[in-house]
Motif scaffolding. Sequence first.
Motif, PDB file in Angstrom:
ATOM      1  N   SER A  93       1.721  -3.173   2.970  1.00 60.88           N
ATOM      2  CA  SER A  93       2.737  -2.243   2.452  1.00 60.88           C
ATOM      3  C   SER A  93       2.236  -0.805   2.501  1.00 60.88           C
ATOM      4  O   SER A  93       2.982   0.109   2.866  1.00 60.88           O
ATOM      5  CB  SER A  93       3.106  -2.593   1.005  1.00 60.88           C
ATOM      6  OG  SER A  93       3.823  -3.796   0.947  1.00 60.88           O
ATOM      7  N   THR A  97       4.026   2.050   4.687  1.00 60.55           N
ATOM      8  CA  THR A  97       4.502   3.259   4.010  1.00 60.55           C
ATOM      9  C   THR A  97       3.919   4.510   4.661  1.00 60.55           C
ATOM     10  O   THR A  97       4.619   5.493   4.907  1.00 60.55           O
ATOM     11  CB  THR A  97       4.126   3.220   2.512  1.00 60.55           C
ATOM     12  OG1 THR A  97       4.786   2.106   1.911  1.00 60.55           O
ATOM     13  CG2 THR A  97       4.515   4.498   1.790  1.00 60.55           C
ATOM     14  N   TYR A  98       2.644   4.468   4.971  1.00 53.31           N
ATOM     15  CA  TYR A  98       1.948   5.593   5.587  1.00 53.31           C
ATOM     16  C   TYR A  98       2.596   5.976   6.915  1.00 53.31           C
ATOM     17  O   TYR A  98       2.883   7.146   7.165  1.00 53.31           O
ATOM     18  CB  TYR A  98       0.471   5.226   5.792  1.00 53.31           C
ATOM     19  CG  TYR A  98      -0.372   6.343   6.322  1.00 53.31           C
ATOM     20  CD1 TYR A  98      -0.908   7.296   5.466  1.00 53.31           C
ATOM     21  CD2 TYR A  98      -0.671   6.428   7.677  1.00 53.31           C
ATOM     22  CE1 TYR A  98      -1.701   8.326   5.954  1.00 53.31           C
ATOM     23  CE2 TYR A  98      -1.458   7.441   8.175  1.00 53.31           C
ATOM     24  CZ  TYR A  98      -1.976   8.400   7.311  1.00 53.31           C
ATOM     25  OH  TYR A  98      -2.760   9.415   7.804  1.00 53.31           O
ATOM     26  N   LYS A 101       6.173   7.449   6.598  1.00 50.21           N
ATOM     27  CA  LYS A 101       6.164   8.834   6.124  1.00 50.21           C
ATOM     28  C   LYS A 101       5.602   9.791   7.168  1.00 50.21           C
ATOM     29  O   LYS A 101       6.036  10.933   7.263  1.00 50.21           O
ATOM     30  CB  LYS A 101       5.349   8.952   4.834  1.00 50.21           C
ATOM     31  CG  LYS A 101       6.043   8.358   3.636  1.00 50.21           C
ATOM     32  CD  LYS A 101       5.217   8.535   2.380  1.00 50.21           C
ATOM     33  CE  LYS A 101       5.950   7.961   1.182  1.00 50.21           C
ATOM     34  NZ  LYS A 101       5.139   8.028  -0.039  1.00 50.21           N
ATOM     35  N   PHE A 126      11.070  -3.414   3.338  1.00 46.67           N
ATOM     36  CA  PHE A 126      11.141  -2.013   3.758  1.00 46.67           C
ATOM     37  C   PHE A 126      12.437  -1.697   4.503  1.00 46.67           C
ATOM     38  O   PHE A 126      12.521  -0.713   5.221  1.00 46.67           O
ATOM     39  CB  PHE A 126       9.925  -1.658   4.616  1.00 46.67           C
ATOM     40  CG  PHE A 126       8.698  -1.367   3.803  1.00 46.67           C
ATOM     41  CD1 PHE A 126       8.365  -0.073   3.459  1.00 46.67           C
ATOM     42  CD2 PHE A 126       7.894  -2.398   3.347  1.00 46.67           C
ATOM     43  CE1 PHE A 126       7.251   0.201   2.697  1.00 46.67           C
ATOM     44  CE2 PHE A 126       6.769  -2.144   2.583  1.00 46.67           C
ATOM     45  CZ  PHE A 126       6.443  -0.841   2.251  1.00 46.67           C
TER      46      PHE A 126
END
Length: 152
Positions: A93, A97-98, A101, A126
């Motif tokens: 996760s 997420t990294y 973004k 997600f």
Amino acid sequence: MIQRLENKNPEVAALIRQVFQASYAVEAELLGALDFPPLRRPLSDFIEIGNVFFGFFEHGELAGVIEIIPDTAVTHIQSLVVHPANFRKGIGSALLTYVLKRCNSPVFTVETGAENGPATTLYRKFDFREILQYDTDHGVRKVRFEKRRASE
């Protein structure tokens, strides 16, 4: 801690490959695959490929890796692997997420084995949507997911 990995460095590439091998051995078992091409990926491929790698470090050890093919139109997540010693710690996760973004493309794609429950659960969490299923020539049913950014 997440950082870009210099996969052109043979020592770094070897660390990346170790995590891939450990993770893909578990995935091959999950999928019931006797012949699993990711397990045959040579070290030279990690060194020579133009893809971008980011690693998650846990206590100074490489615990997970995400490999992407960035583009302005579509960012393809080529691989997302976590070392089995670090399963269920949120590393997948965090890496996802990294990348979501960091990359500015409006569309993200990823593929995994249809029977890989942990991966499909992660991508759905997600808001990736299944867009295709197909059978590979090595007997694995794959699923392709896509995530589109909401229009501003």
